[in-house]
Design a protein around this motif. Sequence first.
Motif, mmCIF file in Angstrom:
data_model
loop_
_atom_site.group_PDB
_atom_site.id
_atom_site.type_symbol
_atom_site.label_atom_id
_atom_site.label_comp_id
_atom_site.label_asym_id
_atom_site.label_seq_id
_atom_site.Cartn_x
_atom_site.Cartn_y
_atom_site.Cartn_z
ATOM 1 N N THR A 59 0.563 -1.373 -0.018
ATOM 2 C CA THR A 59 -0.262 0.153 0.168
ATOM 3 C C THR A 59 0.892 1.234 0.013
ATOM 4 O OG1 THR A 59 -0.040 -0.090 2.448
ATOM 5 C CG2 THR A 59 -1.711 -1.088 1.526
ATOM 6 N N TRP A 60 0.455 1.986 -0.282
ATOM 7 C CA TRP A 60 1.022 3.626 -0.836
ATOM 8 C C TRP A 60 0.432 5.211 -0.284
ATOM 9 C CZ3 TRP A 60 6.753 2.009 -3.245
ATOM 10 C CH2 TRP A 60 6.259 0.812 -3.484
ATOM 11 N N HIS A 61 0.837 5.379 0.084
ATOM 12 C CA HIS A 61 0.244 7.445 -0.618
ATOM 13 C C HIS A 61 0.162 7.184 -2.200
ATOM 14 C CE1 HIS A 61 1.331 7.912 3.482
ATOM 15 N NE2 HIS A 61 -0.201 8.803 3.897
ATOM 16 N N PRO A 62 -0.562 7.810 -2.398
ATOM 17 C CA PRO A 62 -0.198 8.090 -3.936
ATOM 18 C C PRO A 62 0.349 9.014 -4.423
ATOM 19 C CG PRO A 62 -2.819 9.080 -3.523
ATOM 20 C CD PRO A 62 -1.714 9.211 -1.829
ATOM 21 N N GLU A 63 1.110 9.653 -3.850
ATOM 22 C CA GLU A 63 2.944 10.296 -4.254
ATOM 23 C C GLU A 63 3.649 9.818 -3.222
ATOM 24 O OE1 GLU A 63 0.925 11.751 -0.075
ATOM 25 O OE2 GLU A 63 0.128 11.443 -1.666
ATOM 26 N N HIS A 64 3.144 9.194 -3.341
ATOM 27 C CA HIS A 64 4.866 7.846 -2.627
ATOM 28 C C HIS A 64 4.826 6.697 -4.053
ATOM 29 C CE1 HIS A 64 4.853 9.585 1.581
ATOM 30 N NE2 HIS A 64 5.628 10.678 0.739
ATOM 31 N N PHE A 65 4.290 6.401 -4.430
ATOM 32 C CA PHE A 65 3.590 5.269 -5.848
ATOM 33 C C PHE A 65 4.652 5.883 -6.955
ATOM 34 C CE2 PHE A 65 2.246 2.574 -8.854
ATOM 35 C CZ PHE A 65 2.231 1.607 -8.231
ATOM 36 N N ALA A 66 5.635 5.884 -6.780
ATOM 37 C CA ALA A 66 6.638 6.489 -7.959
ATOM 38 C C ALA A 66 7.667 5.235 -8.128
ATOM 39 C CB ALA A 66 7.461 7.515 -7.021
ATOM 40 N N CYS A 67 7.869 6.082 -9.254
ATOM 41 C CA CYS A 67 8.591 5.898 -10.656
ATOM 42 C C CYS A 67 10.272 5.221 -9.920
ATOM 43 C CB CYS A 67 8.973 6.386 -11.716
ATOM 44 S SG CYS A 67 10.351 5.405 -12.842
#
Length: 178
Positions: free
Chosen positions: A25-33
């Motif tokens: 699970t991720w914060h949207p801003e932390h789901f990063a390339c």
Amino acid sequence: MSEPSVCHKCNEVIQQRIITALGKTWHPEHFACKDCLLPITEATFNIQAGEPVCSDCFVKLYSGTCHGCKQPILERTIKAMEQSWHEECFVCNGPCKKPLVGTSFYERDGHPYCRTDFEQLFAARCAGCTLPITDNAIVALNAKWHRDCFKCKKCATPITASTFAVEENKPLCTECSG
């Protein structure tokens, strides 16, 4: 009561919107390339070493280039002749253009060919019938012949003896030459 979701990147509890991907699970801003570190906002993404990769980085860093069309390969890769190909680009280089995935093929000058086109284009030609020779040939009179095509010019009997006569660069059996 269920356990609160924790962000895979920052280990903080996710209060609002949540992204679930790759079993995490991720914060949207932390789901990063993992390469450019920019948040992935597209619906589709790629995976390298278990981490998300955006489409731009995947094309730049990980995708092969198709030997056939020279475009990036974003899906299944065909490896043949020490090259990478799109499945739909790995086709016979001869006139038929048949798909070659999962079949045997012949290589000539870095190009793949199906058996039929390869034989039509490159096999030695019979001096008798002019069709391709695909098995054993008889070499005589500075030419190659199918076994059945190497026959007497007069009586049309196949010549199987090691001696024969020649008339106008065509074979004659010993009976017709006498």
